[in-house]
Design a protein around this motif. Structure first.
Motif: not given
Length: 385
Positions: A82-85, A89-90, A304-307
């Protein structure tokens, strides 16, 4: 705290841990002392034993380990996804155009350095050679075409090598890892071999992490370099004694740099914590700090944006919570041994005993470097002739 709890629970709890870990220790972690205070690289460093006997060093280590362990527990739990998702999204708009973003911020950094003029790559590597500034503008122009990106990467390495004419190799180690990381990205991104090309973001992240960990050791080896800043800007210490503030600032920079190399949630929250600290430093330290750290701050946003969900090295080792303190301990040993060992190799056990009035420093008297007039040995200092 209530405002945090009203939004996405596990996400904000993780973000809160990150910010607490970063901000519970001083903000000077983000200010590169060589940009703002005189220094002599070859001076004798404080013995490592002084740091190891400092209770505040260990308090800082414990605080950040609590953050890492708590974040890893969340990552392993049902809340982790949930935290990763939530983070995904952000940061989705940035992730969708991450290469465009990185190329734009690299070009912007070199345009800013060109505009400042008279420096190699970073504010304290001064040079009177005007052509260096134009070379940095050329690097910025080369970033926008995949065909010329390798030229920009080679140009960054060339500038670092050219700086060896004026500066000691040990000094330039501060900028080697980040320079290689950015150059590595520029060399890897145009490749058609996808297995190599996909490593381009890892090159950036590893270069930044190593650079942060290496430069943080100045706060343990040369705490006296920071004294003028503490005297000049006493509000930075939040009322803490300087000899409490400085080692804990060093711990912040080292451990969060280490966090950039760990599991996905830890590295993303470490990047967010570092970004908050670096951003907070812009107001007290001004334009020089913003330009010098602008590239670092932009890369932190990209991290921080790296998925990517994988771990680049030692995946199985990093996934175990018990290995967090082991990994941090091993990394501290490696970096401290290298830093103090290389300093002894370059300057001897007692430092460079030949240092005298003609030693090179970086700063002359002006509003941004107000610690006193430059000495004759200063690079770019006015001549008596």
């Amino acid at each position: 705290m209530n405002a945090l709890q009203k939004s996405n629970g596990p996400i904000t709890m993780s973000a809160g841990l990150a910010i607490l870990a970063g901000l519970s220790i001083p903000e000077t972690a983000s200010a590169h002392v060589k940009w703002f205070a005189p220094y002599i690289v070859g001076a004798r460093p404080e013995p490592l034993s002084v740091t190891l006997h400092d209770i505040w060093f260990w308090v800082g280590i414990v605080l950040v380990l609590i953050f890492f362990v708590a974040t890893r527990l969340i990552e392993k739990s049902g809340f982790g996804q949930v935290a990763i998702e939530g983070l995904n999204a952000a940061t989705a708009p940035l992730w969708d155009r991450q290469d465009d973003y990185i190329r734009a911020i690299i070009a912007s950094f070199f345009v800013a350095i060109f505009a400042v003029g008279g420096v190699y790559l970073t504010p304290d590597l001064k040079t009177p050679a005007e052509w260096v500034s134009w070379m940095q503008l050329l690097i910025a122009c080369c970033v926008f075409s995949r065909g010329t990106m390798p030229i920009a990467g080679v140009g960054i390495i060339a500038l670092w090598l050219l700086a060896l004419r004026d500066y000691d190799l040990f000094h330039l180690f501060d900028y080697l890892a980040l320079g290689l990381g950015v150059a590595g990205y520029l060399l890897l991104e145009p490749l058609k071999n996808e297995s190599l090309r996909e490593r381009r973001f890892e090159a950036l992240r590893w270069g930044l992490a190593i650079a942060l960990m290496w430069s943080s050791l100045e706060k343990f080896a040369f705490p006296s370099w920071f004294y003028p800043l503490v005297i000049e800007k006493p509000f930075l210490t939040f009322g803490m004694p300087r000899d409490v503030f400085i080692p804990m600032a060093g711990v912040t920079e080292f451990t969060l740099g280490f966090g950039l190399l760990w599991t996905p949630l830890i590295r993303r929250l470490s990047a967010m914590a570092l970004l908050v600290i670096f951003t907070a430093a812009v107001w007290p330290f001004g334009r020089v700090d913003l330009i010098g750290h602008g590239l670092i701050m932009a890369i932190l946003i990209a991290v921080a944006a790296d998925r990517r969900s994988g771990v680049d090295l030692m995946t199985a080792f990093k996934q175990k919570i018990v290995n967090i303190p082991l990994g941090l301990s091993a990394t501290l040993v490696i970096f401290c041994t290298a830093y103090w060992g290389l300093h002894i190799a370059f300057y001897g056990i007692d430092g460079d005993l030949q240092i005298g009035e003609d030693a090179k420093t970086t700063h002359s008297y002006n509003p941004e470097h107000p610690h006193g007039p430059g000495i004759q040995g200063e690079i770019g200092a006015p001549s008596d002739k």
